[in-house]
Design an enzyme around this catalytic site. Structure first.
Site, PDB file in Angstrom:
ATOM      1  N   VAL A   1       0.852  -1.186   0.000  1.00  0.00           N
ATOM      2  CA  VAL A   1       0.000   0.000   0.000  1.00  0.00           C
ATOM      3  C   VAL A   1       0.888   1.236   0.000  1.00  0.00           C
ATOM      4  O   VAL A   1       1.737   1.402   0.875  1.00  0.00           O
ATOM      5  CB  VAL A   1      -0.931  -0.008   1.232  1.00  0.00           C
ATOM      6  CG1 VAL A   1      -1.746   1.275   1.294  1.00  0.00           C
ATOM      7  CG2 VAL A   1      -1.839  -1.229   1.180  1.00  0.00           C
TER       8      VAL A   1
ATOM      9  N   GLU B   1      18.971 -13.073  22.328  1.00  0.00           N
ATOM     10  CA  GLU B   1      18.742 -14.419  21.808  1.00  0.00           C
ATOM     11  C   GLU B   1      19.732 -14.743  20.691  1.00  0.00           C
ATOM     12  O   GLU B   1      20.270 -15.857  20.621  1.00  0.00           O
ATOM     13  CB  GLU B   1      17.286 -14.559  21.357  1.00  0.00           C
ATOM     14  CG  GLU B   1      16.367 -14.616  22.587  1.00  0.00           C
ATOM     15  CD  GLU B   1      14.885 -14.502  22.296  1.00  0.00           C
ATOM     16  OE1 GLU B   1      14.093 -14.825  23.193  1.00  0.00           O
ATOM     17  OE2 GLU B   1      14.502 -14.078  21.193  1.00  0.00           O
TER      18      GLU B   1
ATOM     19  N   ASP C   1       2.432  -2.538  16.480  1.00  0.00           N
ATOM     20  CA  ASP C   1       3.645  -1.723  16.478  1.00  0.00           C
ATOM     21  C   ASP C   1       3.463  -0.352  15.832  1.00  0.00           C
ATOM     22  O   ASP C   1       4.264   0.553  16.053  1.00  0.00           O
ATOM     23  CB  ASP C   1       4.770  -2.431  15.701  1.00  0.00           C
ATOM     24  CG  ASP C   1       5.428  -3.529  16.509  1.00  0.00           C
ATOM     25  OD1 ASP C   1       4.901  -3.875  17.582  1.00  0.00           O
ATOM     26  OD2 ASP C   1       6.470  -4.043  16.064  1.00  0.00           O
TER      27      ASP C   1
END
Lengths: 437, 437
Positions: free
Chosen positions: B84, B175, B305
């Protein structure tokens, strides 16, 4: 950390980690030699299941196996990612992308690549499927073109995106045709309910009058029945004339509008520069003697798809199948160890274990010498043989689970388009597999 | 087959098939609306496990799930691959790569992208990890640089290839640091016996004085102990000044020679053009009211977010985590159904379920409200939560098998370099994820 030999043992350089090269390396473990294995990828490709990667049933990593991981325990072997540009037979060296390397013994196990028989426009627009990156490109092309089709307002505009033309009805073509037909028959309605299922066409083309040329007539006939039963359009006795990315034309005058031409109509050996021209046989293969030694050489071997062992029984050499490469590799590994030990090498004797091809769910062809059978039991045999031949326990378990899941819900595979290429850009199809320079 | 609405029901267009967008779509099933889901990929990405794709423990397809497959049963939903470009709020239309589409309700669930805070040279050379293609690029970079290192004759020349600098010590950085340390500790000796293990360095950098900033002090401290125990070099209170592809410099004057800088130091919302500038908050997020409606609009929602719901309790909005997106998505789906039915929408109330982060084998941090624990049990909880959150039974089974195999033999992952890009070409890193135009 130069890959040049620094030990007191002779250095055996193996070019290619395919079925043949792997066996050579394995049979040189614990022998008084240094082994340097070169491959342009860091993994072995289990080519018989490439078509399942192309159709999204299996992930690439299930049919690839890290060469480093495979040889973790073999102390006399080093591995390097490299491409070999040239063999200097007089100097006993090879020129590679990581420098020049001196060898004592050289094993050329470079395999084969797609043969477009000089048809340049076909080569430009048709998709080959001989490697994992090519199989992934093919997968993305199929999915991308379904996505394109759904955007087109008319059947006529959708047609080229929904027509899949497979040229070459050997095992690869037959297996791909079956898998694409299953995609249409079982998945299209569910994933693309807006696309009329019968608009998707799968054409299987061969210039021979039968599919699975080298199989028995009984096997070929059964395969044809399976394929037509699944809705594949067989186009036998048809020779491709041209393909411009939009229309494929045949010498018979027929033509098909398609964005999807997949070429599995032939292979040719991949030979580094420097091999004497007069030792190169039909199919770009190196003529070898009965111990797989390249014509005119004492310390260069060629095995598998790139070798032509021409004898009275095999006037055209051996077929380009995994079993030949595996058996030649095993023998060559042992023979090099014998030569190093001052023993006599043994001649090659091919043990033909037969042929298998699968068309789809419960449908396969087995030609095992005099034993010929088709259907569900052949399909079980096909699955069993392929499962045990895969490298790595994890791969076997994961492939098995994928097959069970596919069988149960008829909707296997994750069908993700991880790279976004446009079909219009297929001109640069070779660029998709690696970063452009 | 135009994606424009042809039914009598209002059309809800959802931009983005992430955690939030999926929930909106799901909660509109069987409601009197048409749903059009747009995403630039045809799959949902399970972002919490991206780092395992980057380090090769999991395959991309295990953490991606086909959006078409996911919505197979939902009759009122269509899916299109599209980007978009612009929202025309007055006309109630969006301009997309597949044409202009009129909406009745619009849900912006476009998520976030890596924030380099305007540091252009860092953006040019450092690797982000917010998508599957980026995670794969990262994996190939790591493996390719180990292959490069093995070709270099001196420790000094190997150093930049073997130094891994992770900027940003949030869950992603922590991580990744743990996974790279495990690669060094368990895999390097086996796959690259020629590389001295202690030459590989993993640096974890943050400008804060602690790792896992938003976690409890107890959790942060335990994570630091785990990381240093595994041999990760913590560089806290350090701010990156520059990175030119060869040397990363810090404001403190320190510097590291490295070919591997991985940037997970910040994110910013992805907003289409056309959203009023004065409704854009810090972090490039759209200010929304308490029902996730974009400021100044009646029919545009923003979730996850890309939304900033600024209240007295949340002066900076909510954290950019999956749970916020999921809960906002669920509410927004239900609220749109309420609005269509003429009912009153309900306000958002975040239910914070706590935070989990894993560092490696038997090592994780759990901050679940008042319940805080670390180590083996936290690691089991982490695995369980991530396993049940994955989409698709097949994915869950395959991830589980991969984890078990990794646990048993300490050597998980297939580590194939399927694309061959050279580290020198990282300048064009964005090009690697798709075909160049």
């Amino acid at each position: 950390m130069s890959p040049t030999n620094q030990s007191k043992f002779p250095l055996v350089v193996i070019i290619g980690g395919g079925f043949g090269g792997l066996q050579v390396a394995k049979h040189l473990a614990n022998k008084p030699v240094e082994v340097l294995l070169l491959d342009k990828h860091n993994y072995h490709t289990f080519q018989p299941l490439l078509y399942q990667v192309a159709t999204g049933s299996l992930e690439a990593e299930s049919i690839g196996f890290s060469l480093r991981k495979n040889f973790e325990g073999q102390k006399n072997l080093r591995f390097r990612i490299a491409e070999v540009n040239r063999v200097n037979t007089d100097a006993n060296t090879i020129d590679t992308t990581i420098g020049t390397i001196a060898y004592d013994y050289l094993v050329i196990a470079t395999g084969s690549t797609t043969n477009f028989f000089g048809n340049e426009d076909v080569e430009k627009y048709a998709m080959p499927m001989k490697s994992i990156p090519e199989a992934l490109n093919l997968r993305y092309m199929v999915l991308q073109n379904l996505e394109e089709a759904i955007l087109k307002p008319s059947k006529d505009e959708r047609m080229p995106y929904l027509s899949f033309v497979l040229v070459g009805a050997g095992p690869t073509g037959v297996e791909l045709a079956g898998a694409l037909a299953e995609l249409r028959n079982h998945v299209l309605n569910r994933d693309y309910p807006e696309l009329p299922k019968d608009e998707m066409k799968v054409y299987l083309v061969d210039f021979l009058p039968k599919v699975l040329g080298p199989f028995s007539d009984e096997g070929s006939k059964a395969a044809e029945d399976f394929l037509t039963g699944m809705g594949v359009d067989l186009m036998l006795n048809e020779k491709v004339q041209s393909y411009d990315g939009n229309v494929i034309k045949f010498e018979s005058g027929k033509s098909i509008r398609t964005k999807n031409v997949i070429w599995s109509a032939g292979v040719m050996g991949v030979i580094p520069e420097g091999i004497a021209k007069d030792s190169i046989e039909r199919g770009n293969r190196i003529r070898v003697d009965n111990i797989c030694r390249a014509a005119g050489s004492t310390n260069i071997f060629a095995i598998g798809d790139v070798a032509a062992m021409i004898t009275d029984e095999t006037p055209k050499g051996h077929p380009g199948v995994a079993q030949v490469a595996i058996q030649m590799g095993e023998l060559t590994g042992k023979n090099i160890a014998r030569l190093v030990n001052g023993e006599q090498p043994k001649p090659f004797k091919y043990n033909d274990k037969g042929s298998l091809a699968t068309i789809g769910r419960n449908k396969a062809i087995a030609d095992l010498g005099k034993l010929k059978f088709q259907g569900f039991f052949a399909w079980l045999v096909w699955m069993f043989v392929h499962l045990i031949s895969l490298m790595g326990g994890r791969n076997r378990v994961i492939v098995f689970i994928n097959w069970v899941a596919s069988y149960v819900n008829n909707n296997g595979g994750s069908r993700l388009i991880i790279r976004n290429f446009k079909t219009e850009e297929l001109v640069d199809k070779n660029e998709q597999v690696s970063k452009p320079d």
